[in-house]
Design an enzyme around this catalytic site. Structure first.
Site, PDB file in Angstrom:
ATOM      1  N   ASP A 210      12.407  -1.551  47.604  1.00 15.68           N
ATOM      2  CA  ASP A 210      12.452  -0.178  47.076  1.00 15.68           C
ATOM      3  C   ASP A 210      13.914   0.285  47.004  1.00 15.68           C
ATOM      4  OD1 ASP A 210      12.007   2.017  49.976  1.00 15.68           O
ATOM      5  OD2 ASP A 210      12.855  -0.014  49.874  1.00 15.68           O
TER       6      ASP A 210
ATOM      7  N   ASP B  89      18.372  -2.476  49.965  1.00 17.79           N
ATOM      8  CA  ASP B  89      17.490  -3.408  49.260  1.00 17.79           C
ATOM      9  C   ASP B  89      18.288  -4.228  48.244  1.00 17.79           C
ATOM     10  OD1 ASP B  89      15.983  -0.692  49.788  1.00 17.79           O
ATOM     11  OD2 ASP B  89      14.427  -2.235  49.754  1.00 17.79           O
TER      12      ASP B  89
ATOM     13  N   ASN C  60      11.992   4.547  48.964  1.00 16.91           N
ATOM     14  CA  ASN C  60      13.214   5.360  48.947  1.00 16.91           C
ATOM     15  C   ASN C  60      13.183   6.383  47.812  1.00 16.91           C
ATOM     16  OD1 ASN C  60      14.739   4.352  51.134  1.00 16.91           O
ATOM     17  ND2 ASN C  60      15.231   2.517  49.951  1.00 16.91           N
TER      18      ASN C  60
ATOM     19  N   THR D  23      11.121  -5.321  51.994  1.00 17.19           N
ATOM     20  CA  THR D  23      12.169  -4.463  52.581  1.00 17.19           C
ATOM     21  C   THR D  23      11.914  -2.982  52.291  1.00 17.19           C
ATOM     22  OG1 THR D  23      13.550  -4.695  50.602  1.00 17.19           O
ATOM     23  CG2 THR D  23      13.893  -6.294  52.391  1.00 17.19           C
TER      24      THR D  23
ATOM     25  N   PHE E 109      11.319   4.638  58.667  1.00 13.42           N
ATOM     26  CA  PHE E 109      10.851   5.125  57.361  1.00 13.42           C
ATOM     27  C   PHE E 109       9.793   4.216  56.729  1.00 13.42           C
ATOM     28  CE2 PHE E 109      10.937   7.419  53.468  1.00 13.42           C
ATOM     29  CZ  PHE E 109      10.937   6.479  52.442  1.00 13.42           C
ATOM     30  N   ASN E 110      10.070   2.932  56.552  1.00 13.38           N
ATOM     31  CA  ASN E 110       9.118   2.052  55.865  1.00 13.38           C
ATOM     32  C   ASN E 110       7.747   2.071  56.546  1.00 13.38           C
ATOM     33  OD1 ASN E 110      11.024   1.229  53.982  1.00 13.38           O
ATOM     34  ND2 ASN E 110      11.624  -0.580  55.154  1.00 13.38           N
TER      35      ASN E 110
ATOM     36  N   HIS F  20      20.189  -2.215  56.680  1.00 10.41           N
ATOM     37  CA  HIS F  20      18.917  -2.693  57.206  1.00 10.41           C
ATOM     38  C   HIS F  20      18.345  -3.922  56.486  1.00 10.41           C
ATOM     39  CE1 HIS F  20      18.910   1.084  59.440  1.00 10.41           C
ATOM     40  NE2 HIS F  20      19.059   1.748  58.306  1.00 10.41           N
ATOM     41  N   ASP F  21      18.183  -3.844  55.185  1.00  9.66           N
ATOM     42  CA  ASP F  21      17.327  -4.800  54.481  1.00  9.66           C
ATOM     43  C   ASP F  21      17.824  -6.239  54.413  1.00  9.66           C
ATOM     44  OD1 ASP F  21      16.214  -2.213  52.190  1.00  9.66           O
ATOM     45  OD2 ASP F  21      15.450  -2.848  54.147  1.00  9.66           O
TER      46      ASP F  21
END
Ligand code: RIB
Ligand code: CA
Length: 325
Positions: A17, A22, A44, A127, A168-169, A242-243
């Site tokens: 996303d 990502d 996102n 992700t 969040f995810n 993060h991803d």
């Protein structure tokens, strides 16, 4: 003549996303793995925006891969986006080129099922919210035994970001997290406790800008916009990239330490919905597990990242692909 080092490139299907991180995951996957396809999921930003951002990333970095749009809303919950973090479009910051690519007319769920059934041993790397992956597992349970594993960015063993408890995810679609962690496939989890170790700050933006390519400058501007939005909210100019961790856990497993742990997700809590509960207690024997909440380890919980190695791997991937457009 000595044997050449075996460099097995993992075959990766990225579900994302975009969001800048990502996009970083896509570039890392394309450079160090065999990126067979990309699917998108609302997260996102709404589905149309993250699909555009995925297509732009592939275009800017010259990545020859189709992009298949997936679910635009979670299994049960109402849609949730993150404009305060990534901008309304999901790609706040850089001036972007005119989009020259179009999304596939084959939807993500159908594409993922067909691709996994055509080739055993793929890595599914989500992700974003896990909605697409959960839908695939529900519609085609055989995929669980066909994939090499599911390496996802999401959840946390130590507190959330969108809420005090939830990452969040995971918060966007906790029901999807439950389907995935219970499905029986090999699951590798890169949660915030790991991904915050991959520091994103102005120094990373500066090092990207110093590479000088179009793609590197796009990443530098994406990161600076991300940091500006954090500062606008009274937060430090520092976060986690993060991803790409979920990709590096597959392409460079030696750079990310992990331990098999029981992991579950809260679906009902008023304050804790979307919280991933990683049981890091010493595993008990049968007697010690008779009447407690314990379950078998179902997830490889990634907990320690070789920061300098992963940071350099990302910069090297951008340097390699960033001049494509
Ligand atoms: O909490 C971080 C996660 O949420 C990352 O995947 C980021 O891209 C957003 O989707
Ligand atoms: Ca993401």
């Amino acid at each position: 003549m000595g044997a050449s080092a075996s460099t097995t490139r993992q075959r990766i299907l990225l579900d994302c996303d975009p969001g800048h991180d990502d996009a970083a995951a896509m570039v890392v996957a394309a450079h160090y793995g065999d990126l067979v396809g990309v699917t998108t999921v609302g997260g996102n930003a709404p589905l149309a925006d993250v699909t555009t951002n995925a297509l732009l990333t592939a275009q800017i970095f010259g990545i020859d891969v189709d992009v298949h749009p997936g679910c635009d809303r979670p299994l049960v919950a109402e849609p949730l986006n993150a404009p305060e973090v990534h901008g309304v479009s999901g790609f706040a910051g850089p001036s972007l080129p005119t989009l020259e690519r179009t999304a596939s007319t084959v939807g993500a769920i159908e594409y993922i099922i067909e691709t996994i059934r055509a080739e055993d041993g793929l890595w599914l790397v989500p992700t974003g919210p896990l909605t697409n992956i959960a839908m695939v597992i529900r519609r085609a349970p055989d995929v669980v035994d066909r994939v090499a594993g599911i390496s996802f960015m999401g959840g946390s063993a130590e507190g959330g970001n969108r809420t005090a408890a939830a990452e969040f995810n995971a918060l966007v679609d906790p029901e999807a997290v439950k389907v995935v962690v219970d499905c029986g496939a090999r699951i590798v989890m890169s949660g915030l406790d790991l991904t915050r170790q991959f520091v994103v700050d102005d120094r990373l933006a500066d090092d990207l800008a110093a590479l000088g390519s179009t793609g590197a400058l796009v990443f530098a501007d994406l990161i600076r916009a991300y940091l500006d939005k954090a500062e606008e909210r009274g937060l430090p100019r520092r976060g986690g990239l993060h991803d790409p961790c979920a990709v590096l856990a597959v392409t460079h497993p030696e750079a990310i330490e992990r331990t098999a742990r029981p992991v579950d997700v809260e679906l009902g809590g008023r304050l804790t919905r979307g919280m991933t509960v990683v049981d890091r207690r010493p595993p008990a024997n049968a007697a010690g597990r008779s009447s407690t909440d314990r379950r078998d380890a179902n997830v490889e919980h990634c907990h320690t990242l070789d920061h300098d190695r992963c940071r350099q791997l990302f910069l090297d991937a951008v340097a390699a692909l960033g001049s494509a457009s």
